[in-house]
Design a protein around this motif. Structure first.
Motif, PDB file in Angstrom:
ATOM      1  N   ALA A   1      47.820  39.951  59.630  1.00  0.00           N
ATOM      2  CA  ALA A   1      48.414  40.597  58.455  1.00  0.00           C
ATOM      3  C   ALA A   1      49.927  40.456  58.527  1.00  0.00           C
ATOM      4  CB  ALA A   1      48.019  42.069  58.393  1.00  0.00           C
ATOM      5  N   SER A   2      50.541  40.059  57.418  1.00  0.00           N
ATOM      6  CA  SER A   2      51.996  39.966  57.333  1.00  0.00           C
ATOM      7  C   SER A   2      52.482  40.992  56.315  1.00  0.00           C
ATOM      8  CB  SER A   2      52.425  38.556  56.915  1.00  0.00           C
ATOM      9  OG  SER A   2      51.755  38.145  55.733  1.00  0.00           O
ATOM     10  N   PRO A   3      53.501  41.803  56.666  1.00  0.00           N
ATOM     11  CA  PRO A   3      53.958  42.866  55.771  1.00  0.00           C
ATOM     12  C   PRO A   3      54.848  42.333  54.654  1.00  0.00           C
ATOM     13  CG  PRO A   3      55.268  42.828  57.769  1.00  0.00           C
ATOM     14  CD  PRO A   3      54.215  41.792  57.944  1.00  0.00           C
ATOM     15  N   GLY A   4      55.157  43.193  53.719  1.00  0.00           N
ATOM     16  CA  GLY A   4      56.066  42.839  52.638  1.00  0.00           C
ATOM     17  C   GLY A   4      55.360  42.483  51.361  1.00  0.00           C
ATOM     18  N   VAL A   5      56.183  42.288  50.316  1.00  0.00           N
ATOM     19  CA  VAL A   5      55.632  41.960  49.003  1.00  0.00           C
ATOM     20  C   VAL A   5      54.894  40.627  49.028  1.00  0.00           C
ATOM     21  CG1 VAL A   5      56.215  41.545  46.579  1.00  0.00           C
ATOM     22  CG2 VAL A   5      57.473  43.280  47.888  1.00  0.00           C
ATOM     23  N   ALA A   6      55.456  39.652  49.766  1.00  0.00           N
ATOM     24  CA  ALA A   6      54.836  38.326  49.823  1.00  0.00           C
ATOM     25  C   ALA A   6      53.812  38.208  50.946  1.00  0.00           C
ATOM     26  CB  ALA A   6      55.916  37.261  49.995  1.00  0.00           C
ATOM     27  N   GLY A   7      53.535  39.323  51.641  1.00  0.00           N
ATOM     28  CA  GLY A   7      52.614  39.277  52.760  1.00  0.00           C
ATOM     29  C   GLY A   7      51.165  39.308  52.324  1.00  0.00           C
ATOM     30  N   GLY A   8      50.286  39.288  53.313  1.00  0.00           N
ATOM     31  CA  GLY A   8      48.862  39.310  53.009  1.00  0.00           C
ATOM     32  C   GLY A   8      48.033  39.164  54.256  1.00  0.00           C
ATOM     33  N   TYR A   9      46.750  38.875  54.068  1.00  0.00           N
ATOM     34  CA  TYR A   9      45.791  38.742  55.166  1.00  0.00           C
ATOM     35  C   TYR A   9      45.391  37.275  55.322  1.00  0.00           C
ATOM     36  CZ  TYR A   9      45.385  43.800  54.583  1.00  0.00           C
ATOM     37  OH  TYR A   9      45.656  45.137  54.480  1.00  0.00           O
ATOM     38  N   GLN A  10      45.253  36.869  56.602  1.00  0.00           N
ATOM     39  CA  GLN A  10      44.902  35.483  56.892  1.00  0.00           C
ATOM     40  C   GLN A  10      43.933  35.454  58.061  1.00  0.00           C
ATOM     41  OE1 GLN A  10      48.252  33.084  57.977  1.00  0.00           O
ATOM     42  NE2 GLN A  10      47.119  31.159  57.930  1.00  0.00           N
ATOM     43  N   LEU A  11      42.870  34.648  57.918  1.00  0.00           N
ATOM     44  CA  LEU A  11      41.885  34.498  58.989  1.00  0.00           C
ATOM     45  C   LEU A  11      42.387  33.454  59.973  1.00  0.00           C
ATOM     46  CD1 LEU A  11      39.069  35.327  60.034  1.00  0.00           C
ATOM     47  CD2 LEU A  11      38.113  33.437  58.697  1.00  0.00           C
ATOM     48  N   GLY A  12      42.625  33.885  61.227  1.00  0.00           N
ATOM     49  CA  GLY A  12      43.145  32.968  62.235  1.00  0.00           C
ATOM     50  C   GLY A  12      42.083  32.542  63.221  1.00  0.00           C
TER      51      GLY A  12
END
Length: 338
Positions: free
Chosen positions: A53-64
């Protein structure tokens, strides 16, 4: 509980089809709240899925990628492709992979939906794979070499030559090439200061990593084509070059890449180059193609074909009055193919 499980599977499927999702986008797609999305993300993490998970407005969830392989979700075509791939690899030349492929295929077939199981069975029963006469390759050897290629490290290994001689090699590995029948390694031989092509099934010991190397200019832009030229021409006594009076696609349908290299010469001509140790072999092979051709090289091959044509002409002329050279009263004469 059933609704929660179904929602987790839906979330996992969404994470697999797109590189990154925002929380609001996932909530809208799944028709739940963002809080529910965060809670479900936590449950998937507890099951071993490495979701970043990356924070901020442009952030989101990514399967690693993680330390363990979690369960995967496959659509119909993906599951069918994996099943067919495992079935094909099971008959391949990599040692040990066949058994592992059979085990993986058994697990996959067990959970395939009935509609896919029927399609897969139909395809598998319609396809027959010829057994390869190539020596098996240890998959650990391939893994060690591929790792050294990625890290730009020299490797040393014991190698058995075609004549049975053995020796230690120190090389800079650049590419592994699979021809379908065999695996080859394209590498710079440090002791001989030249490019070499090694058969992977002749590696007699586990490749050991050495120091890092600085990449040098490759011997050819296309290393797959380079290996093809090496295995079809370089090791042989004669390099035969002929012009076939047929389009490239027609010749390619009859001549495999492990036999010769083919080059189009206009829309209706094809140049064939191949190596042979004995001239009888290319004469028989080209005659079997049932295509007109011209011999460009070597002169010895043209002379051999000329003598062969004279011998065959005499044989055909001495067959008697029957047009096919076989007397009509010979019992058991073969029938014409239907």
């Amino acid at each position: 509980m059933i609704q929660t499980s179904a929602r987790l599977l839906q979330l996992l499927s969404l994470l697999q089809v797109r590189r990154e999702w925002t929380g609001p986008a996932l909530a809208e797609r799944m028709q739940v709240t963002e809080r529910t999305v965060r809670r479900d993300i936590g449950k998937l993490r507890s099951l071993g899925y490495p979701i970043q998970a990356s924070p901020g407005v442009a952030g989101g969830y990514q399967l690693g990628s993680g330390a363990q392989l979690p369960p995967l979700l496959l659509d119909d075509n993906e599951a069918l492709a994996v099943a067919l791939g495992l079935s094909s690899v099971a008959a391949g030349p990599v040692a040990g992979i066949g058994e592992a492929s059979v085990r993986a295929l058994a697990k996959l077939e067990q959970v395939l939906p009935s509609r896919l199981r029927t399609r897969f069975s139909t395809l598998r029963n319609a396809v027959t794979t010829l057994a390869s006469d190539a020596a098996p390759v240890d998959p650990l050897f391939l893994t060690a070499v591929s790792t050294a290629i990625a890290d730009r490290r020299q490797v040393s290994f014991d190698y058995t030559k075609a004549d049975g001689g053995a020796g230690r090699r120190l090389v800079e590995p650049y590419r592994l090439v699979d021809t379908g029948r065999r695996w080859y390694l394209v590498a710079w031989d440090c002791d001989r200061a030249d490019w070499r092509t090694f058969r992977a099934d002749r590696l007699a010991s586990m490749p050991a990593e050495r120091k890092k190397y600085v990449p040098r200019p490759l011997p050819a832009p296309d290393l797959a084509a380079y290996v093809q030229r090496s295995v079809t021409r370089s090791p042989y006594r004669y390099e035969v070059v002929v012009r076939l009076h047929a389009p490239l696609h027609d010749v390619a349908a009859l001549v495999g890449p492990h036999v010769a290299t083919l080059t189009a010469e206009g829309p209706d001509r094809t140049i064939l180059r191949a190596g042979w140790d004995r001239l009888e072999a290319p004469a028989a092979h080209l005659a079997g193609l049932d295509m007109d051709f011209e011999i460009l090289a070597p002169a010895e091959f043209a002379q051999h074909v000329s003598r062969l044509a004279e011998r065959l002409g005499k044989a055909a002329g001495g067959g008697g009055p029957a047009s096919d050279g076989i007397p009509d009263d010979v019992p058991g004469s073969p029938a014409a193919p239907q």
